[in-house]
Design a protein around this motif. Sequence first.
Motif, PDB file in Angstrom:
ATOM      1  N   LEU A 140       0.829  -1.203   0.000  1.00 46.97           N
ATOM      2  CA  LEU A 140       0.000   0.000   0.000  1.00 46.97           C
ATOM      3  C   LEU A 140       0.864   1.254   0.000  1.00 46.97           C
ATOM      4  O   LEU A 140       0.617   2.209  -0.747  1.00 46.97           O
ATOM      5  CB  LEU A 140      -0.931  -0.006   1.210  1.00 46.97           C
ATOM      6  N   VAL A 141       1.889   1.253   0.829  1.00 50.27           N
ATOM      7  CA  VAL A 141       2.779   2.407   0.899  1.00 50.27           C
ATOM      8  C   VAL A 141       3.485   2.608  -0.438  1.00 50.27           C
ATOM      9  O   VAL A 141       3.608   3.724  -0.939  1.00 50.27           O
ATOM     10  CB  VAL A 141       3.804   2.229   2.033  1.00 50.27           C
ATOM     11  N   ARG A 142       3.903   1.489  -1.072  1.00 50.99           N
ATOM     12  CA  ARG A 142       4.565   1.598  -2.364  1.00 50.99           C
ATOM     13  C   ARG A 142       3.623   2.175  -3.413  1.00 50.99           C
ATOM     14  O   ARG A 142       3.998   3.041  -4.187  1.00 50.99           O
ATOM     15  CB  ARG A 142       5.073   0.228  -2.799  1.00 50.99           C
ATOM     16  N   SER A 143       2.370   1.703  -3.419  1.00 56.97           N
ATOM     17  CA  SER A 143       1.389   2.250  -4.359  1.00 56.97           C
ATOM     18  C   SER A 143       1.206   3.741  -4.146  1.00 56.97           C
ATOM     19  O   SER A 143       1.052   4.499  -5.101  1.00 56.97           O
ATOM     20  CB  SER A 143       0.039   1.565  -4.177  1.00 56.97           C
ATOM     21  N   MET A 144       1.234   4.145  -2.871  1.00 53.79           N
ATOM     22  CA  MET A 144       1.040   5.563  -2.595  1.00 53.79           C
ATOM     23  C   MET A 144       2.189   6.382  -3.178  1.00 53.79           C
ATOM     24  O   MET A 144       1.955   7.382  -3.844  1.00 53.79           O
ATOM     25  CB  MET A 144       0.928   5.808  -1.103  1.00 53.79           C
ATOM     26  N   TRP A 145       3.412   5.926  -2.971  1.00 53.46           N
ATOM     27  CA  TRP A 145       4.550   6.652  -3.532  1.00 53.46           C
ATOM     28  C   TRP A 145       4.487   6.699  -5.047  1.00 53.46           C
ATOM     29  O   TRP A 145       4.723   7.729  -5.665  1.00 53.46           O
ATOM     30  CB  TRP A 145       5.886   6.046  -3.073  1.00 53.46           C
ATOM     31  N   PHE A 146       4.179   5.552  -5.633  1.00 55.04           N
ATOM     32  CA  PHE A 146       4.077   5.494  -7.092  1.00 55.04           C
ATOM     33  C   PHE A 146       3.033   6.504  -7.582  1.00 55.04           C
ATOM     34  O   PHE A 146       3.268   7.256  -8.537  1.00 55.04           O
ATOM     35  CB  PHE A 146       3.700   4.074  -7.533  1.00 55.04           C
ATOM     36  N   THR A 147       1.890   6.557  -6.906  1.00 56.66           N
ATOM     37  CA  THR A 147       0.826   7.476  -7.322  1.00 56.66           C
ATOM     38  C   THR A 147       1.256   8.929  -7.149  1.00 56.66           C
ATOM     39  O   THR A 147       0.962   9.771  -7.998  1.00 56.66           O
ATOM     40  CB  THR A 147      -0.467   7.198  -6.524  1.00 56.66           C
TER      41      THR A 147
ATOM     42  N   VAL B 271      -2.690  -1.266 -16.950  1.00 51.69           N
ATOM     43  CA  VAL B 271      -1.575  -1.710 -16.126  1.00 51.69           C
ATOM     44  C   VAL B 271      -1.937  -3.006 -15.414  1.00 51.69           C
ATOM     45  O   VAL B 271      -2.951  -3.088 -14.725  1.00 51.69           O
ATOM     46  CB  VAL B 271      -1.197  -0.632 -15.094  1.00 51.69           C
ATOM     47  N   THR B 272      -1.113  -4.031 -15.601  1.00 49.71           N
ATOM     48  CA  THR B 272      -1.380  -5.275 -14.896  1.00 49.71           C
ATOM     49  C   THR B 272      -0.268  -5.624 -13.914  1.00 49.71           C
ATOM     50  O   THR B 272      -0.454  -6.472 -13.057  1.00 49.71           O
ATOM     51  CB  THR B 272      -1.526  -6.450 -15.899  1.00 49.71           C
ATOM     52  N   LYS B 273       0.890  -4.963 -14.057  1.00 52.31           N
ATOM     53  CA  LYS B 273       2.003  -5.254 -13.148  1.00 52.31           C
ATOM     54  C   LYS B 273       1.703  -4.734 -11.762  1.00 52.31           C
ATOM     55  O   LYS B 273       1.295  -3.578 -11.609  1.00 52.31           O
ATOM     56  CB  LYS B 273       3.274  -4.573 -13.664  1.00 52.31           C
ATOM     57  N   GLU B 274       1.973  -5.547 -10.765  1.00 48.07           N
ATOM     58  CA  GLU B 274       1.615  -5.135  -9.416  1.00 48.07           C
ATOM     59  C   GLU B 274       2.438  -3.944  -8.944  1.00 48.07           C
ATOM     60  O   GLU B 274       1.965  -3.131  -8.150  1.00 48.07           O
ATOM     61  CB  GLU B 274       1.774  -6.302  -8.455  1.00 48.07           C
ATOM     62  N   SER B 275       3.681  -3.831  -9.436  1.00 47.28           N
ATOM     63  CA  SER B 275       4.528  -2.739  -8.976  1.00 47.28           C
ATOM     64  C   SER B 275       3.988  -1.387  -9.449  1.00 47.28           C
ATOM     65  O   SER B 275       4.406  -0.347  -8.957  1.00 47.28           O
ATOM     66  CB  SER B 275       5.950  -2.927  -9.500  1.00 47.28           C
TER      67      SER B 275
END
Lengths: 290, 312
Positions: free
Chosen positions: A69-76, A216-220
């Motif tokens: 979740l934290v990684r998704s937040m940074w990516f966003t 986008v299908t990649k989880e990263s």
Amino acid sequence: MKESIGDRIFKAITVMIVVFVAVCCLLPFLYIIAVSFSDKNAVLRNEVFLWPVHYDLTAYQSIFRNQSLVRSMWFTIVITIIYTLISILITVLCAYPLSRPHLKLKKPLLIYVLFTMYFSGGMIPEYVNIKNLGLLDTAWALILPGCLSTYNMILVKSFFQNIPREVEESASIDGANDLVILVRIVLPLSKAMLATIALFYAVSRWNGFMDSLLYVTKESMYTLQVRLRQLIQSSQVTEFMEDIPQNKEKVIAETIKAACMVFSMIPVMVLYPWLQKYFVKGVMIGSVKG
Amino acid sequence: MMSHINVQKSEKRSGNIRYLRNHWILYAMLGLPVIFYFLFHYLPIPGVVIAFKDYNLFRGIRASEWVGLRYFKQAFGFKSFWMSVRNTMILNVIGLVLGFPAPILLALMLNELRNKAFKKVTQTVLYLPHFISWVIVGGMMYQLFASSGFVNTVIKALGRVPVPFLSSSGWWIFTYFIVGQWKNIGWNTIIYLSAMTGIDSELYEAARVDGCSRFRMMFSITLPCILDTVMIMLILAVGGLASIGFEQPYVMQNSVVMDVADVISTYVYRVGLQQAKFGIGSAIGLFQSVINFILVISANSISKRMTDKGIW
């Protein structure tokens, strides 16, 4: 002048209805915030109304423990910033020439732009196009296809058209070319408008969900909204609950879901009140003229 | 005579050259936007031929074989397709009939508020939901309207029977409408409010001298003065009757109510992309575009005939 009784009744009813609608708009937020700060068992017993019961931060703590979740937040955050910068640049590049009254070929250029508001290929041809351009499963698929909104462009164009001609003419007599006029005179006068569309673009990227679902299908590269969606759908909630008895599964999900929703709203909530005065004015100018 | 025309022509040409020399930067600026529109808006349009071809991702569009109207026939043969068309129409017609007047009425009432600070706070609150993503709205909706959610807890506390907001077809449509209004009613008032700021205040003065009530003024001055804006918004709304956003129905639907919740956009996504039936998905998309086009054109011409106003 003294108001008649009829007018006073009318006014009271108006105020009551407006207040009622406004409270309805606000209640869901208050409820979600209250749930997110409450004890999970209090939520289970449906005790939470509009104020936290047994103030509890564990829901927020488990959000920060969740790496994905934290990684998704940074990516966003990163793609929102890049997207907003590119969008503002290309919107100004499009709006400024089209706002010049003397521009030759203005009509065909406007038709070229406005045509796209009424006609599109549709979901499948657009997907195939993104694939053919080699953008599928890249961060660019989330940045480029939406980086110029015709609606925002028209707002900016109307704003530029409203800048008094004399201000610009005084500069062009000194031999300044169009780019210098744009950078030195027009843009500094348009800070409010630029802030408005920056908000619109940033919010649309932050909240955007469909394009990440499609492209986008990649989880990263899952955006925050995609993660939130998964979470709300509950399939993922189990990974928050290593140490929690199975029968309370649902409740834990509720407080954590609420915390995630509140958490992802924070950036918008922080920016919004500051920019409200600008965007209402900006939208009004755009809609009157456009 | 001929030479005269030639002189004019060459003057015009040299005028154009001078114009370009002075303003070439404007055209250079337009380069990026023109490329953008080409790549992301025009390039996909020829892709609608996928609807007539046996397309697969590896062969590409051009190498795929023509199949004529096969996919249209297949799509029109599915009961689920017609169901999604029907559901789209039901949700949109309800949205138009009940949802179109709602922001107009709210804007009329906001316009009556005289206390500036109060008006500003109210507007701030009313615009807020517009900035919240559909994913979050969907999540909030479950917490509020689920069988053990907030609203039903209140209903039970009042000693009444819980309402199946999300699991009964009729109630789901109701919830869909309410949630949509919640998100957009405030935002949609802006355009009407901005039209109201353009009304000449002398009209109100004159009406007040004649002893006109506030209520009367609202209907006899404010409403007629924003009628142009209302008509334009109505044309756009009618033109959009056959199309429906993706995110709201997608986040709101659940397996129990798919018979009313599956709409064209979610159907195309599921069949066209998830099941990779690109041909059928494109055929439905094309069908929808044609219907949209017909609706916009006819709404515009009806409006022109009736009120002499249209979007073009």
